[in-house]
Design a protein around this motif. Structure first.
Motif, PDB file in Angstrom:
ATOM      1  N   VAL A  70       0.856  -1.192   0.000  1.00  0.00           N
ATOM      2  CA  VAL A  70       0.000   0.000   0.000  1.00  0.00           C
ATOM      3  C   VAL A  70       0.893   1.243   0.000  1.00  0.00           C
ATOM      4  N   PRO A  71       0.579   2.253  -0.786  1.00  0.00           N
ATOM      5  CA  PRO A  71       1.397   3.469  -0.774  1.00  0.00           C
ATOM      6  C   PRO A  71       1.521   4.038   0.644  1.00  0.00           C
ATOM      7  N   PRO A  72       2.725   4.388   1.056  1.00  0.00           N
ATOM      8  CA  PRO A  72       2.920   4.854   2.439  1.00  0.00           C
ATOM      9  C   PRO A  72       2.111   6.091   2.796  1.00  0.00           C
ATOM     10  N   GLN A  73       1.841   6.934   1.819  1.00  0.00           N
ATOM     11  CA  GLN A  73       1.016   8.110   2.117  1.00  0.00           C
ATOM     12  C   GLN A  73      -0.377   7.694   2.567  1.00  0.00           C
ATOM     13  N   THR A 100      -1.247   4.661   4.072  1.00  0.00           N
ATOM     14  CA  THR A 100      -1.250   4.073   5.411  1.00  0.00           C
ATOM     15  C   THR A 100      -1.031   5.139   6.479  1.00  0.00           C
ATOM     16  N   LYS A 101      -0.177   6.105   6.199  1.00  0.00           N
ATOM     17  CA  LYS A 101       0.067   7.182   7.162  1.00  0.00           C
ATOM     18  C   LYS A 101      -1.191   8.007   7.390  1.00  0.00           C
ATOM     19  N   ALA A 102      -1.857   8.384   6.299  1.00  0.00           N
ATOM     20  CA  ALA A 102      -3.075   9.193   6.424  1.00  0.00           C
ATOM     21  C   ALA A 102      -4.154   8.434   7.187  1.00  0.00           C
ATOM     22  N   ALA A 103      -4.313   7.146   6.860  1.00  0.00           N
ATOM     23  CA  ALA A 103      -5.341   6.351   7.533  1.00  0.00           C
ATOM     24  C   ALA A 103      -5.037   6.195   9.012  1.00  0.00           C
TER      25      ALA A 103
END
Length: 234
Positions: A165-168, A170-173
């Motif tokens: 999954v794009p890290p942006q 997972t971070k946002a979620a």
């Protein structure tokens, strides 16, 4: 904390895995380390009655954490797991709050309060309860229970899947979900600890005296005091 800070700053790191080295995942506190402070001050070492409500720094780590646990998981270790995103358990793992019987082993200021049913939480905290990996899976406190010899591979498989999954994303979620729980009152759990931690019961002092002078086996036997595991098991 230092390693998490390094991982947070490294764009090559997409997922962090957490494992316990040795025979068990974690027994929790180093009881010898806190014993003298409790005896002297009638509060558990490290408890500051004037502290500002705050969560562990681990709560704010922006990348996914997958933990793999085995054998035995004590109260503070369960709090650490509450700050992880996914947990895989080996068959036969025992999750224990037995320290809550004596020794101020309670964890009021933890995300755990949002993860367990109230009566389970009461049994853990009030009578020093314990539960199995299979029970933890029913509450979704752990996501999978696997044979011990498959634990490492399962943790890695989860980490590799999440890394796709794009890290942006997972971070946002993760950041958004954690913020939702903060708004529901999670941060203020620390205030409860200010009121009830370190109650200074004579039984607690005696437990810690035994830790210091008679050894851990004698202290644990005193703490359990003919406890009926068929009742304390969740």
């Amino acid at each position: 904390t230092e390693l998490l800070n390094l991982a947070a700053a490294d764009d090559e790191v997409r997922v962090v895995t957490l494992r316990g080295a040795g025979k068990l995942f974690s027994a929790g506190h180093d009881l010898k380390e806190v014993a003298q402070g409790y005896i002297d001050n009638a509060v558990a070492s490290g408890v500051d009655p004037h502290r500002v409500p705050a969560l562990r720094s681990m709560w704010y780590f922006p990348k996914p954490i997958v933990a793999g646990v085995h054998e035995y998981v004590g109260p503070i270790a369960q709090d650490i797991l509450a700050h992880c995103d996914f947990v895989i358990a080996a068959e036969g793992t025992r999750f224990s709050f037995e320290q809550a019987r004596m020794g101020a082993g309670v964890v009021y200021w933890s995300p755990l309060v949002f993860m367990f049913p109230m009566r389970v939480w009461k049994k853990l905290m009030m009578v020093g309860g314990w539960y199995t990996a299979e029970q933890a899976e029913k509450w979704d406190f752990v996501q999978r229970v696997v044979p011990a010899d498959r634990l490492e591979d399962e943790v890695r498989a989860w980490a590799e899947e999440i890394a796709l999954v794009p890290p942006q994303q997972t971070k946002a979620a993760k950041t958004g979900i954690h913020r939702q729980y903060e708004l529901m009152g999670l941060v203020n759990m620390a205030l409860v600890g200010n009121v009830v931690s370190g109650h200074g019961a004579e039984e607690d002092r005696e437990f810690f005296r035994k830790v210091l002078h008679d050894g851990m086996r004698a202290a644990l036997a005193f703490r359990q005091n003919d406890s009926d595991e068929s009742i304390t098991r969740i």
